[in-house]
Design an enzyme around this catalytic site. Structure first.
Site, PDB file in Angstrom:
ATOM      1  N   PHE A 133      11.441   5.011   2.223  1.00  0.00           N
ATOM      2  CA  PHE A 133      10.038   5.404   2.113  1.00  0.00           C
ATOM      3  C   PHE A 133       9.845   6.715   2.879  1.00  0.00           C
ATOM      4  O   PHE A 133      10.268   6.818   4.035  1.00  0.00           O
ATOM      5  CB  PHE A 133       9.190   4.283   2.725  1.00  0.00           C
TER       6      PHE A 133
ATOM      7  N   ASP B  39      13.306  -1.754   8.113  1.00  0.00           N
ATOM      8  CA  ASP B  39      11.902  -1.810   7.719  1.00  0.00           C
ATOM      9  C   ASP B  39      11.759  -2.901   6.649  1.00  0.00           C
ATOM     10  O   ASP B  39      12.382  -2.826   5.580  1.00  0.00           O
ATOM     11  CB  ASP B  39      11.455  -0.449   7.173  1.00  0.00           C
TER      12      ASP B  39
ATOM     13  N   TYR C 292      -0.041  -5.844   5.072  1.00  0.00           N
ATOM     14  CA  TYR C 292      -1.072  -5.811   4.016  1.00  0.00           C
ATOM     15  C   TYR C 292      -0.486  -5.876   2.612  1.00  0.00           C
ATOM     16  O   TYR C 292      -1.212  -5.782   1.643  1.00  0.00           O
ATOM     17  CB  TYR C 292      -1.987  -4.592   4.179  1.00  0.00           C
ATOM     18  N   LYS C 293       0.827  -6.033   2.498  1.00  0.00           N
ATOM     19  CA  LYS C 293       1.437  -6.155   1.175  1.00  0.00           C
ATOM     20  C   LYS C 293       1.572  -7.651   0.845  1.00  0.00           C
ATOM     21  O   LYS C 293       0.564  -8.310   0.645  1.00  0.00           O
ATOM     22  CB  LYS C 293       2.768  -5.402   1.168  1.00  0.00           C
TER      23      LYS C 293
ATOM     24  N   ARG D 200       5.091   0.778 -11.269  1.00  0.00           N
ATOM     25  CA  ARG D 200       5.607  -0.352 -10.493  1.00  0.00           C
ATOM     26  C   ARG D 200       4.760  -1.589 -10.753  1.00  0.00           C
ATOM     27  O   ARG D 200       3.541  -1.558 -10.606  1.00  0.00           O
ATOM     28  CB  ARG D 200       5.508  -0.078  -8.985  1.00  0.00           C
TER      29      ARG D 200
END
Ligand SMILES: *Cc1c(COP(=O)(O)O)cnc(C)c1O
Length: 412
Positions: A114, A193, A218-219, A372
């Site tokens: 990322f 991560d 928050y995912k 996605r």
């Protein structure tokens, strides 16, 4: 909460109206119980108890949450901490573990990582000014990197192996155990991560002997926009690592107001300032749901969803220009699947904003040509997978996307 027998459990969430929500890998949905807990926190704890709530529940709230996160990541609660966001926590950990390293001059990562993770690393290295450089192992197909190919790049010059377990774009999943073992064989540390894997993939930080990890809440943990991140530090390292942001919450006795900083014992020294209680409270009920289902059942359902989607895409959509840009082996992917299409941006837009009043389907777009599809096993169903493939087919065969309006958007 009672154990949940079968998935999905959409009734435990607020579902957006007239919508198939396939973006739980970017922002998970709101659990019904979370809204109740936040209402109560605002009304009673903030409204009525006010400052007294710090002693009654807030001050040790991170510790309450770590109890609930521990089984999800295979760690002891006292080795976990909730604070700040992922990027800030990466900064603190990178700085702490790279400062003072002697005789090793590379940090090894990959080009599927990322961008924010790499930006933070670049910043820390230039700040430390120790001559250390980043080495990125590159993926030949932008989808995956074979474990052997990554591992052979680790050597006696590697200070740190720095990876995201599940890649944000392709969904490729690294072999955390094999890579961690290889790093340790060469005397290097690892920092993982877990942002795109926590809550959908079984993780065992303790038995894998991971050094450090961070993750996003928050995912797939459904903690709400901007909910604080978590970090993990192996006990071996906790009292050797020095937090570069020496805030009072990470000091030994914050309320003694000593003028000279002394770090707290253990991972608590990585706290900085006052925690965002409302955002932290929004994490708790999502963790409860995951624990009552069990991560293994979640992973099984996730594999069923992504496998069905890929099979359907291969049989129904490849002739329409779609290409699967995720690993085909379910053991090598997380819970989202990327599709490539030359007109991906317009198709994505048409899915989200159908002009004919049909059900909105919400995936997300990643430049230049990826859509996605995040499958959240807690609330997505096999039927939604089939409806999504049907809608993709309809859009492209009827060329509905050629009429898409393109609003300017900052967040895609
Ligand atoms: C979502 C995500 C982040 C988010 O970082 P923030 O600083 O919390 O915005 C970081 N890294 C990865 C791999 C992610 O998927």
């Amino acid at each position: 909460m009672q154990a949940i027998e079968s998935l999905p459990v959409p009734h435990l969430f607020h579902l957006p109206e007239n919508c198939i929500y396939l973006d739980g890998n970017s922002l998970g949905l709101l659990p019904v119980e979370t809204q109740k807990l936040l209402d109560d926190t605002i009304k009673n704890e903030w409204g009525n108890r006010a400052i007294r709530s710090w002693n009654e529940t807030w001050y040790e709230y991170s510790e309450k949450l770590t109890e609930k996160l521990a089984p999800i990541v295979g760690a002891h609660p006292e080795d976990l901490l909730f604070c700040d966001n992922v990027s800030s926590n990466l900064y603190k950990l990178l700085h702490a573990c790279l400062k003072g390293v002697k005789g090793r001059s590379t940090v090894l990562s990959d080009d599927l990582n990322f961008p924010s993770d790499l930006y933070v690393l670049q910043g820390v290295l230039s700040e430390l000014d120790s001559g250390m450089t980043v080495k990125l192992v590159s993926s030949s197909d932008n989808i995956h990197i074979p474990t052997e190919k990554f591992v052979e790049q680790i050597d006696a010059d590697t200070a740190l192996v720095y990876l995201t377990q599940v890649a944000f774009k392709s969904g490729f999943m690294h072999d955390m155990r094999a890579i961690t073992e290889a790093a340790h064989r060469h005397g290097a540390m690892v920092l993982w991560d877990l942002s795109h894997s926590v809550g959908v993939v079984p993780i065992d930080l303790e038995s894998t002997n991971v050094d450090m990890a961070v993750g996003c809440t928050y995912k797939y943990l459904n903690g709400g926009p901007g909910a604080p991140s978590f970090m993990y530090i192996n006990k071996r390292l906790q009292d050797r690592l020095h937090c570069p942001v020496q805030g009072w919450f990470g000091s030994l006795n914050p309320f003694e107001f000593q003028l000279d900083y002394k770090p707290a014992q253990g991972i608590g020294r990585f706290k900085t300032g006052t925690p965002p209680i409302l955002s932290m409270k929004a994490i708790e009920k999502g963790l409860d749901i995951i624990n009552s289902v069990g991560i293994k059942q979640i992973r099984d359902q996730s594999m069923r969803l992504t496998t069905l989607f890929i099979e359907k895409v291969q049989t129904e959509l490849t002739s329409l220009g779609f290409e699967v840009a995720s690993p085909l082996d379910p053991n090598q992917r997380g819970s989202h699947v990327s599709l490539k299409h030359p007109e991906a941006l317009m198709i994505n837009q048409t899915l989200i904003y159908p002009s004919d009043g049909s059900t909105a389907i919400i995936p997300d777009f990643r430049a230049p040509d990826n859509i996605r599809f995040g499958f959240a096993p807690l609330y997505n169903s096999m039927e939604e997978v089939e409806m999504t493939v049907e809608q993709l087919k309809r859009i492209v065969t009827q060329k509905l996307h050629m009429r898409a309006q393109m609003p300017e958007q900052k967040v895609t």
